[in-house]
Design an enzyme around this catalytic site. Structure first.
Site, short mmCIF file in Angstrom:
data_model
loop_
_atom_site.label_atom_id
_atom_site.label_comp_id
_atom_site.label_asym_id
_atom_site.label_seq_id
_atom_site.Cartn_x
_atom_site.Cartn_y
_atom_site.Cartn_z
N ARG A 153 -0.88 5.81 17.09
CA ARG A 153 -1.06 6.81 16.03
C ARG A 153 -0.62 8.22 16.41
O ARG A 153 -0.01 8.91 15.59
CB ARG A 153 -2.51 6.81 15.55
N ASP A 205 -8.11 5.01 11.65
CA ASP A 205 -6.75 5.54 11.64
C ASP A 205 -6.64 6.86 10.88
O ASP A 205 -5.83 7.72 11.24
CB ASP A 205 -5.78 4.51 11.06
N SER A 208 -6.00 -8.73 7.32
CA SER A 208 -4.96 -7.71 7.42
C SER A 208 -4.53 -7.57 8.88
O SER A 208 -5.30 -7.85 9.80
CB SER A 208 -5.47 -6.36 6.91
N ASP A 214 0.82 -1.21 0.00
CA ASP A 214 0.00 0.00 0.00
C ASP A 214 0.85 1.26 0.00
O ASP A 214 0.66 2.15 -0.84
CB ASP A 214 -0.93 0.01 1.21
#
Length: 404
Positions: free
Chosen positions: A97, A126, A180, A17
């Site tokens: 994050r 996110d 994932s 990605d």
């Protein structure tokens, strides 16, 4: 676009990605891309990310070991709050994050970038967490979220783009991934594909950080965790840095199958999602912290903390780490931890962690008062009569009224 964005800092893992995003940014915006890769203890070799960035023409590559900062300044403050989102989730992804966002902004200022970019999709939490962090720290920063802009809407499209632009794609990434994952020192989360049906049990092959509790040792293991002012500082009497302490607890949790969670949660963006979380060391840590608080916190302080905790956890989950309300709550929580010092003994056995002992130089537990034996006048049981009658007064008045 090329005139608006000259340099962008990309949160870069080196995976499919973010590799596609890197090339897409170069093409779409005609800008220089600076990559930032954070080592949060995800257990992956980070040099391949550097090699991938170099292959794609990146001149400024930042790879930073953030493990100690992550645990010391983010995980431990959150653990002081006993934070659980929706009563179960230890917030392993959420808490990483804000640190990544903070470092991206620092690098953007260092290199003179006018934009930052991330690889989060438009369906998840996110994107919110990253961008709230960016805006809190750099209100005028430009943000590029490719998943909300491009037309690469499938894995096949990503692979096709990569092949067309000579971006290497690992063989194990070419097939359809069954799920994932996201990992850091605190936890691993898995979602999607085989996990999307909330009725179906999580397949055993999804788990990566813990042994199956059924296969864990048949003999329990006892450990101790020492705390100072609300933070763990030692395991079995051996002092450890924050990151090394969490790693030690992770090893213990892995061996005993501790910390698995199958959860359907409410995302901030409005949908429900089903995920599997493994938080071995964090689960032990949370139990130990509760254990030491049980003898060192006053009832009023402890109950108030429990009232504040859901709000604190929601703020972390939704991405408001840098918001004033989270900082206000943190100040109150940290004040409560001044006397949270001592040792907790825990029993680890086949997926469970239980507090079996606790002691503290600041303990509020008095065996002299609580004993069922002769307390030598420490507590006059006759006082309880008036206490009960006063607390019962409104109930008696209600009862008299309702019978009339």
């Amino acid at each position: 676009m090329s005139q608006e964005i000259k340099k962008v800092v990309l949160a870069f893992s080196g995976g499919l990605d973010t590799s596609v995003i890197l090339k897409w940014l170069q093409q779409t915006y005609g800008c220089e891309v600076v990559t930032f890769t954070a080592d949060l203890g995800q257990g992956e070799e980070l040099e391949p990310a550097r090699a991938k960035a170099e292959l794609l023409g990146v001149k400024q590559i930042f790879i930073e070991d953030l493990r100690e900062e992550f645990v010391r300044d983010y995980v431990m403050p959150m653990m002081r709050a006993n934070a659980l989102y929706e009563g179960q989730y230890l917030l392993g992804t959420s808490i990483a994050r804000p640190l990544i966002a903070k470092k991206q902004i620092e690098i953007a200022r260092l290199v003179g970038a006018d934009a930052v970019s991330h690889g989060a999709t438009g369906k998840g939490n996110d994107q919110v967490r990253f961008e709230l962090g960016y805006y809190a720290l750099a209100p005028d920063i430009k943000i590029i979220a490719p998943w909300r802009e491009w037309d690469l809407t499938s894995r096949e499209a990503l692979i096709g783009f990569a092949e067309a632009h000579q971006i290497p794609v690992a063989k194990d990434k070419r097939g359809e991934s069954p799920f994932s994952t996201d990992a850091n020192m605190l936890h691993t989360s898995s979602e999607g594909k085989v996990l999307e049906d909330p009725w179906e049990e999580v397949p055993d092959y999804v788990y990566s950080r813990t042994v199956n509790p059924e296969d864990a040792p048949n003999t329990p293991q006892y450990i101790t965790v020492d705390f100072e002012r609300g933070d763990a500082v030692a395991v079995d009497g051996v002092g450890l840095s924050p990151a090394n302490l969490l790693m030690k607890l992770n090893d213990l949790g892995r061996a005993h199958g501790i910390g698995r969670l199958d959860l359907v949660e409410n995302r901030f963006v409005g949908m429900k999602s089903r995920g599997m979380y493994e938080t071995p060391g964090g689960t032990i840590y949370a139990a130990a912290h509760r254990g030491i608080e049980s003898i060192t916190l006053d009832r009023g302080a402890a109950h108030l903390k429990d009232e504040l905790m859901p709000r604190y956890a929601e703020l972390v989950y939704n991405g408001f780490w840098f918001a004033p309300e989270r900082e206000m709550l943190q100040a109150a929580i940290d004040y409560s931890q001044e006397k949270v010092t001592g040792t907790v003994r825990l029993k680890l056995y086949k997926g469970s962690v239980n507090v079996v002992g606790r002691k503290s130089p600041h303990s509020l537990y008095s065996s002299r008062i609580v004993t069922f034996e002769d307390d030598a006048g420490a507590y006059d049981q006759r006082d309880a009569k008036g206490f009960i009658k006063l607390n019962a007064l409104r109930l008696r008045l209600l009862g008299q009224r309702d019978r009339s």
